[in-house]
Design a protein around this motif. Structure first.
Motif, mmCIF file in Angstrom:
data_model
loop_
_atom_site.group_PDB
_atom_site.id
_atom_site.type_symbol
_atom_site.label_atom_id
_atom_site.label_comp_id
_atom_site.label_asym_id
_atom_site.label_seq_id
_atom_site.Cartn_x
_atom_site.Cartn_y
_atom_site.Cartn_z
ATOM 1 N N SER A 33 89.356 20.523 -62.176
ATOM 2 C CA SER A 33 90.459 21.185 -61.491
ATOM 3 C C SER A 33 90.223 21.235 -59.985
ATOM 4 O O SER A 33 91.119 20.925 -59.190
ATOM 5 C CB SER A 33 90.620 22.591 -62.082
ATOM 6 O OG SER A 33 91.361 23.401 -61.213
ATOM 7 N N ASP A 34 89.007 21.587 -59.581
ATOM 8 C CA ASP A 34 88.688 21.663 -58.149
ATOM 9 C C ASP A 34 88.796 20.286 -57.488
ATOM 10 O O ASP A 34 89.394 20.147 -56.417
ATOM 11 C CB ASP A 34 87.267 22.211 -57.943
ATOM 12 C CG ASP A 34 87.176 23.688 -58.285
ATOM 13 O OD1 ASP A 34 88.246 24.321 -58.426
ATOM 14 O OD2 ASP A 34 86.057 24.205 -58.425
ATOM 15 N N LEU A 64 95.233 24.273 -67.496
ATOM 16 C CA LEU A 64 94.483 24.155 -68.745
ATOM 17 C C LEU A 64 93.034 24.626 -68.575
ATOM 18 O O LEU A 64 92.440 25.147 -69.512
ATOM 19 C CB LEU A 64 94.515 22.710 -69.255
ATOM 20 C CG LEU A 64 95.900 22.219 -69.690
ATOM 21 C CD1 LEU A 64 95.831 20.756 -70.113
ATOM 22 C CD2 LEU A 64 96.452 23.069 -70.825
ATOM 23 N N ALA A 65 92.477 24.445 -67.379
ATOM 24 C CA ALA A 65 91.113 24.934 -67.125
ATOM 25 C C ALA A 65 91.095 26.448 -67.226
ATOM 26 O O ALA A 65 90.150 27.041 -67.752
ATOM 27 C CB ALA A 65 90.640 24.485 -65.741
ATOM 28 N N PRO A 68 80.723 22.657 -71.804
ATOM 29 C CA PRO A 68 81.355 21.488 -71.184
ATOM 30 C C PRO A 68 82.827 21.714 -70.840
ATOM 31 O O PRO A 68 83.318 21.196 -69.840
ATOM 32 C CB PRO A 68 81.194 20.408 -72.255
ATOM 33 C CG PRO A 68 79.992 20.820 -73.026
ATOM 34 C CD PRO A 68 80.044 22.311 -73.065
ATOM 35 N N CYS A 69 83.530 22.501 -71.639
ATOM 36 C CA CYS A 69 84.951 22.779 -71.378
ATOM 37 C C CYS A 69 85.078 23.756 -70.211
ATOM 38 O O CYS A 69 85.816 23.509 -69.249
ATOM 39 C CB CYS A 69 85.607 23.346 -72.643
ATOM 40 S SG CYS A 69 87.327 23.838 -72.464
ATOM 41 N N VAL A 70 84.333 24.848 -70.252
ATOM 42 C CA VAL A 70 84.409 25.862 -69.201
ATOM 43 C C VAL A 70 84.067 25.247 -67.842
ATOM 44 O O VAL A 70 84.828 25.364 -66.873
ATOM 45 C CB VAL A 70 83.443 27.031 -69.490
ATOM 46 C CG1 VAL A 70 83.402 28.001 -68.319
ATOM 47 C CG2 VAL A 70 83.843 27.750 -70.762
ATOM 48 N N ASN A 71 82.913 24.572 -67.784
ATOM 49 C CA ASN A 71 82.446 24.033 -66.506
ATOM 50 C C ASN A 71 83.168 22.750 -66.137
ATOM 51 O O ASN A 71 83.508 22.530 -64.976
ATOM 52 C CB ASN A 71 80.944 23.754 -66.572
ATOM 53 C CG ASN A 71 80.149 25.021 -66.781
ATOM 54 O OD1 ASN A 71 79.982 25.804 -65.870
ATOM 55 N ND2 ASN A 71 79.698 25.241 -67.999
ATOM 56 N N CYS A 89 86.741 22.763 -80.290
ATOM 57 C CA CYS A 89 88.152 22.447 -80.487
ATOM 58 C C CYS A 89 88.520 21.277 -79.582
ATOM 59 O O CYS A 89 87.689 20.756 -78.841
ATOM 60 C CB CYS A 89 89.041 23.657 -80.189
ATOM 61 S SG CYS A 89 89.309 23.958 -78.419
ATOM 62 N N HIS A 90 89.758 20.846 -79.625
ATOM 63 C CA HIS A 90 90.159 19.670 -78.863
ATOM 64 C C HIS A 90 90.915 20.010 -77.584
ATOM 65 O O HIS A 90 91.576 19.157 -77.010
ATOM 66 C CB HIS A 90 90.979 18.721 -79.750
ATOM 67 C CG HIS A 90 90.136 18.085 -80.809
ATOM 68 N ND1 HIS A 90 89.092 17.241 -80.507
ATOM 69 C CD2 HIS A 90 90.147 18.192 -82.151
ATOM 70 C CE1 HIS A 90 88.508 16.844 -81.631
ATOM 71 N NE2 HIS A 90 89.127 17.418 -82.633
ATOM 72 N N HIS A 91 90.813 21.274 -77.152
ATOM 73 C CA HIS A 91 91.448 21.643 -75.887
ATOM 74 C C HIS A 91 90.956 20.752 -74.725
ATOM 75 O O HIS A 91 91.774 20.176 -74.001
ATOM 76 C CB HIS A 91 91.185 23.124 -75.582
ATOM 77 C CG HIS A 91 91.727 23.598 -74.278
ATOM 78 N ND1 HIS A 91 93.049 23.927 -74.098
ATOM 79 C CD2 HIS A 91 91.131 23.770 -73.072
ATOM 80 C CE1 HIS A 91 93.234 24.294 -72.840
ATOM 81 N NE2 HIS A 91 92.092 24.205 -72.195
ATOM 82 N N PRO A 92 89.639 20.596 -74.552
ATOM 83 C CA PRO A 92 89.204 19.747 -73.432
ATOM 84 C C PRO A 92 89.618 18.287 -73.603
ATOM 85 O O PRO A 92 89.935 17.623 -72.604
ATOM 86 C CB PRO A 92 87.673 19.904 -73.434
ATOM 87 C CG PRO A 92 87.315 20.459 -74.764
ATOM 88 C CD PRO A 92 88.490 21.246 -75.229
ATOM 89 N N ASP A 93 89.636 17.790 -74.838
ATOM 90 C CA ASP A 93 90.019 16.387 -75.053
ATOM 91 C C ASP A 93 91.454 16.144 -74.601
ATOM 92 O O ASP A 93 91.764 15.155 -73.932
ATOM 93 C CB ASP A 93 89.915 16.015 -76.540
ATOM 94 C CG ASP A 93 88.529 16.290 -77.094
ATOM 95 O OD1 ASP A 93 87.669 16.690 -76.308
ATOM 96 O OD2 ASP A 93 88.339 16.112 -78.303
#
Lengths: 196, 76
Positions: A115-116, A96-97, A106-109, A147-151
């Motif tokens: 993930s790491d 997902l990352a 906030p989503c990108v980083n 959007c709610h991808h990170p959520d």
């Protein structure tokens, strides 16, 4: 519902919302090995511990009240016996990352950092600060995208940490987890952004 | 029942590049996360001085990613 993973007959099943999850598993021919847990609602879904599966009610209100879960996209993925939800959740957050649209910081980083850290935890080689960082970053990422991808991504991860506390403790203590060799849980595609 | 117009600060995370001036100007409402992106306190802006600082932050943002949003609260 789409039932996949550790069941005899993976496929799409018509399910009465009054049913319990045990009935759905039975309709799919039962589990091949005792369920090690399950992910309900796809990659943005909720991990459920093995003990809760059989009697889990499927109607949305009770699902939400009991586990904060929902049917989501209607996919139930059952973990094989000995499988590890922490490892599978790490694989999913990594996927997902990579699938971020790259718009919000906030989503990108955040998802990349999660993930790491989750990769290190899954390999039972965590930095001492990783557990605290993962908990903090989950809260730091939630609700901060347009959007709610990170959520959805961190919701999946935090439910895994809650449902597999014992496994998580082993990973954090540096004990090798044999769940890494267990197959039968659908793996996300290899992260790749070539088509862009 | 009276209507009450209040203001709050919002950030457009798509425009935001994490420059960070805003957190220098209004640390009361903006903290930077571990990657330098602003987390904004969503509560109403309280007081003229703070509003002035917020306006300064909005005007300073090189990405034009901050805005002051007006909203109504109905008080019974």
């Amino acid at each position: 519902m789409t039932v996949c993973g550790n069941v005899a007959h993976p496929g799409v099943y018509e399910v009465d919302l009054g049913a319990r999850l045990g009935g759905v598993l039975a309709a799919a021919g039962g589990t091949l090995s005792p369920a090690g847990g399950a992910l309900l609602g796809g990659y943005f879904g909720t991990w459920l511990p093995a003990a809760s599966l059989q009697d889990l009610p499927l109607d949305p209100e009770r699902l939400r009240a009991a586990h904060g879960a929902s049917l989501g996209c209607g996919v139930l993925a059952v973990l094989p016996y000995g499988g590890c939800g922490v490892i599978e959740a790490a694989r999913i957050i990594t996927y997902l990352a990579a699938e971020t649209s790259g718009q919000c910081g906030p989503c990108v980083n955040g998802l990349a950092a999660l993930s790491d850290a989750m990769h290190r935890i899954a390999m039972s080689e965590p930095d001492p600060a990783d557990h605290e960082r993962v908990r903090r970053w989950i809260g730091m990422v939630r609700g901060r995208g347009v959007c709610h991808h990170p959520d959805g991504a961190v919701g999946q991860l935090s439910s895994a940490l809650a449902a597999f506390k014992d496994h998580l403790g082993m990973h954090l203590a540096g004990q090798r987890c044999y769940g890494i060799e267990v197959s039968g849980f659908p793996r996300p595609p290899a992260p790749g952004r070539d088509w862009r | 029942m009276s209507e009450n117009v209040q203001r709050r600060l919002r950030v457009n995370p798509i425009l935001c590049d994490g420059v960070g001036y805003c957190a220098e100007i209004v640390p009361e409402l903006i903290t930077l996360d571990d990657w330098g992106f602003p987390a904004v306190d969503p509560r109403p802006i309280d007081g003229e001085t703070l509003l002035h600082h917020v306006q300064r932050a909005v005007a300073t943002c090189p990405r034009l990613a901050l805005l002051i949003e007006e909203f109504r609260t109905d008080r019974g």
